[in-house]
Design an enzyme around this catalytic site. Sequence first.
Site, PDB file in Angstrom:
ATOM      1  N   TYR A 157      16.276  20.019   1.460  1.00  0.00           N
ATOM      2  CA  TYR A 157      17.003  20.022   0.172  1.00  0.00           C
ATOM      3  C   TYR A 157      18.458  20.448   0.371  1.00  0.00           C
ATOM      4  O   TYR A 157      19.394  19.778  -0.084  1.00  0.00           O
ATOM      5  CB  TYR A 157      16.267  20.972  -0.778  1.00  0.00           C
ATOM      6  CG  TYR A 157      16.958  21.239  -2.099  1.00  0.00           C
ATOM      7  CD1 TYR A 157      17.020  20.268  -3.089  1.00  0.00           C
ATOM      8  CD2 TYR A 157      17.526  22.493  -2.361  1.00  0.00           C
ATOM      9  CE1 TYR A 157      17.638  20.531  -4.299  1.00  0.00           C
ATOM     10  CE2 TYR A 157      18.135  22.762  -3.569  1.00  0.00           C
ATOM     11  CZ  TYR A 157      18.193  21.777  -4.534  1.00  0.00           C
ATOM     12  OH  TYR A 157      18.811  22.038  -5.735  1.00  0.00           O
TER      13      TYR A 157
HETATM   14  N1  LIG Z   1      17.739  25.366 -11.484  1.00  0.00           N
HETATM   15  C1  LIG Z   1      18.336  25.765 -10.391  1.00  0.00           C
HETATM   16  O1  LIG Z   1      18.172  26.911  -9.941  1.00  0.00           O
HETATM   17  C2  LIG Z   1      19.267  24.844  -9.665  1.00  0.00           C
HETATM   18  C3  LIG Z   1      20.172  25.413  -8.766  1.00  0.00           C
HETATM   19  C4  LIG Z   1      21.044  24.598  -8.062  1.00  0.00           C
HETATM   20  C5  LIG Z   1      21.010  23.236  -8.271  1.00  0.00           C
HETATM   21  N2  LIG Z   1      20.120  22.690  -9.127  1.00  0.00           N
HETATM   22  C6  LIG Z   1      20.158  21.233  -9.272  1.00  0.00           C
HETATM   23  O2  LIG Z   1      20.376  20.940 -10.640  1.00  0.00           O
HETATM   24  C7  LIG Z   1      19.772  19.695 -10.967  1.00  0.00           C
HETATM   25  C8  LIG Z   1      18.922  19.837 -12.217  1.00  0.00           C
HETATM   26  O3  LIG Z   1      17.994  20.873 -12.024  1.00  0.00           O
HETATM   27  P1  LIG Z   1      17.284  21.616 -13.254  1.00  0.00           P
HETATM   28  O4  LIG Z   1      17.242  23.045 -12.899  1.00  0.00           O
HETATM   29  O5  LIG Z   1      17.877  21.167 -14.526  1.00  0.00           O
HETATM   30  O6  LIG Z   1      15.808  21.009 -13.080  1.00  0.00           O
HETATM   31  P2  LIG Z   1      14.696  20.675 -14.196  1.00  0.00           P
HETATM   32  O7  LIG Z   1      14.789  21.598 -15.353  1.00  0.00           O
HETATM   33  O8  LIG Z   1      13.429  20.601 -13.413  1.00  0.00           O
HETATM   34  O9  LIG Z   1      15.105  19.211 -14.717  1.00  0.00           O
HETATM   35  C9  LIG Z   1      15.100  18.141 -13.810  1.00  0.00           C
HETATM   36  C10 LIG Z   1      15.632  16.906 -14.499  1.00  0.00           C
HETATM   37  O10 LIG Z   1      15.760  15.858 -13.527  1.00  0.00           O
HETATM   38  C11 LIG Z   1      14.896  14.767 -13.892  1.00  0.00           C
HETATM   39  N3  LIG Z   1      14.339  14.222 -12.650  1.00  0.00           N
HETATM   40  C12 LIG Z   1      13.646  14.874 -11.690  1.00  0.00           C
HETATM   41  N4  LIG Z   1      13.345  14.030 -10.678  1.00  0.00           N
HETATM   42  C13 LIG Z   1      13.869  12.822 -11.010  1.00  0.00           C
HETATM   43  C14 LIG Z   1      13.898  11.551 -10.410  1.00  0.00           C
HETATM   44  N5  LIG Z   1      13.303  11.303  -9.210  1.00  0.00           N
HETATM   45  N6  LIG Z   1      14.519  10.542 -11.037  1.00  0.00           N
HETATM   46  C15 LIG Z   1      15.116  10.751 -12.228  1.00  0.00           C
HETATM   47  N7  LIG Z   1      15.113  11.918 -12.880  1.00  0.00           N
HETATM   48  C16 LIG Z   1      14.491  12.936 -12.263  1.00  0.00           C
HETATM   49  C17 LIG Z   1      13.867  15.344 -14.837  1.00  0.00           C
HETATM   50  O11 LIG Z   1      13.367  14.323 -15.694  1.00  0.00           O
HETATM   51  P3  LIG Z   1      11.985  14.548 -16.550  1.00  0.00           P
HETATM   52  O12 LIG Z   1      12.307  15.594 -17.592  1.00  0.00           O
HETATM   53  O13 LIG Z   1      11.696  13.218 -17.137  1.00  0.00           O
HETATM   54  O14 LIG Z   1      10.947  15.001 -15.585  1.00  0.00           O
HETATM   55  C18 LIG Z   1      14.713  16.367 -15.584  1.00  0.00           C
HETATM   56  O15 LIG Z   1      15.518  15.747 -16.553  1.00  0.00           O
HETATM   57  C19 LIG Z   1      19.012  19.234  -9.714  1.00  0.00           C
HETATM   58  O16 LIG Z   1      19.793  18.301  -9.010  1.00  0.00           O
HETATM   59  C20 LIG Z   1      18.878  20.507  -8.901  1.00  0.00           C
HETATM   60  O17 LIG Z   1      18.815  20.226  -7.518  1.00  0.00           O
HETATM   61  C21 LIG Z   1      19.251  23.464  -9.840  1.00  0.00           C
END
Ligand SMILES: NC(=O)c1ccc[n+]([C@@H]2O[C@H](COP(=O)([O-])OP(=O)(O)OC[C@H]3O[C@@H](n4cnc5c(N)ncnc54)[C@H](OP(=O)(O)O)[C@@H]3O)[C@@H](O)[C@H]2O)c1
Length: 253
Positions: free
Chosen positions: A158
């Site tokens: 990742y």
């Molecule tokens: N939360 C953290 O601590 C954190 C920290 C650093 C970076 N990030 C990054 O921030 C981004 C969003 O994370 P989040 O925390 O918002 O996660 P989240 O709450 O789990 O939401 C994930 C989102 O991405 C969509 N998704 C997941 N896999 C997908 C795929 N293969 N194709 C299209 N859509 C997909 C999901 O759609 P559905 O709702 O339809 O499932 C949802 O809208 C990611 O890129 C993650 O790597 C997160």
Amino acid sequence: MTGTTKIAFVTGGSRGLGRATVEALAKRGVGAILTHQNNKQGAEDVVSLLKEAGVPARAIQLDVTETSSFAGLASEVRTQLSEWGLSHFDYLVNMAGSSHTGTLADTNEAEFDRVYAEHLKGPFFLTQALLPLLRDGGRIVNISTGLTRILYPGRIAYGSMKGAVEVMTRYMAKELGSRRIAVNTVAPGAIQTDFSGGMVRDNPEITRHITEATALGRPGVPDDIGPMIASLLGEEGRWINAQRIEVSGGQSL
Ligand SMILES: NC(=O)c1ccc[n+]([C@@H]2O[C@H](COP(=O)([O-])OP(=O)(O)OC[C@H]3O[C@@H](n4cnc5c(N)ncnc54)[C@H](OP(=O)(O)O)[C@@H]3O)[C@@H](O)[C@H]2O)c1
């Protein structure tokens, strides 16, 4: 709708940081085409909120690993924009994605390919497909992670893909400068969403660890990220280009 209404295309807008981003943009009068993978209801709820806030909104299903669907998606976006009386959208936010846990020793090739397809190949070819619809002078934000700087065992695949996203961002900025498109990386720290099984929110041990590791003394919440991205995309952010901006409250300094 006026021809001056701005529109953002945000992948993963149905939950978490993508949802916080489109909601913060809506407060600034920016509408959204947001995508979901499986969570249609979540996406439709966000669309309703945005419409109540008085901005145009539409949800589209997208799996970012399915590159063969991108031409069709672009044509759907073109049609929607034209229904709104627009030819282009203004901001692209490559947000969607899920986590992966596995060390160098135990990550298999299929898992590695999935992480690559979701976090690097998907945003690359999706951006390529949508470029003709992004207006000159528009902006792109690619989402990375604090984990390209802060290393935890088990985040190697990742973290490596997100590291590549940061390099891709700088290349995009170089190539798209001629169209006055600024491209930046936002790298969130540990934020309390459903990500990674919701562990930063729901696992007390991890919450305590992140609290202790963060200078500002707590884990992040979605509202620490969405409004920041909205302000970066605002007029006040227009000269920021090719940067990695970590938004972590000072995690692991
Ligand atoms: N939360 C953290 O601590 C954190 C920290 C650093 C970076 N990030 C990054 O921030 C981004 C969003 O994370 P989040 O925390 O918002 O996660 P989240 O709450 O789990 O939401 C994930 C989102 O991405 C969509 N998704 C997941 N896999 C997908 C795929 N293969 N194709 C299209 N859509 C997909 C999901 O759609 P559905 O709702 O339809 O499932 C949802 O809208 C990611 O890129 C993650 O790597 C997160």
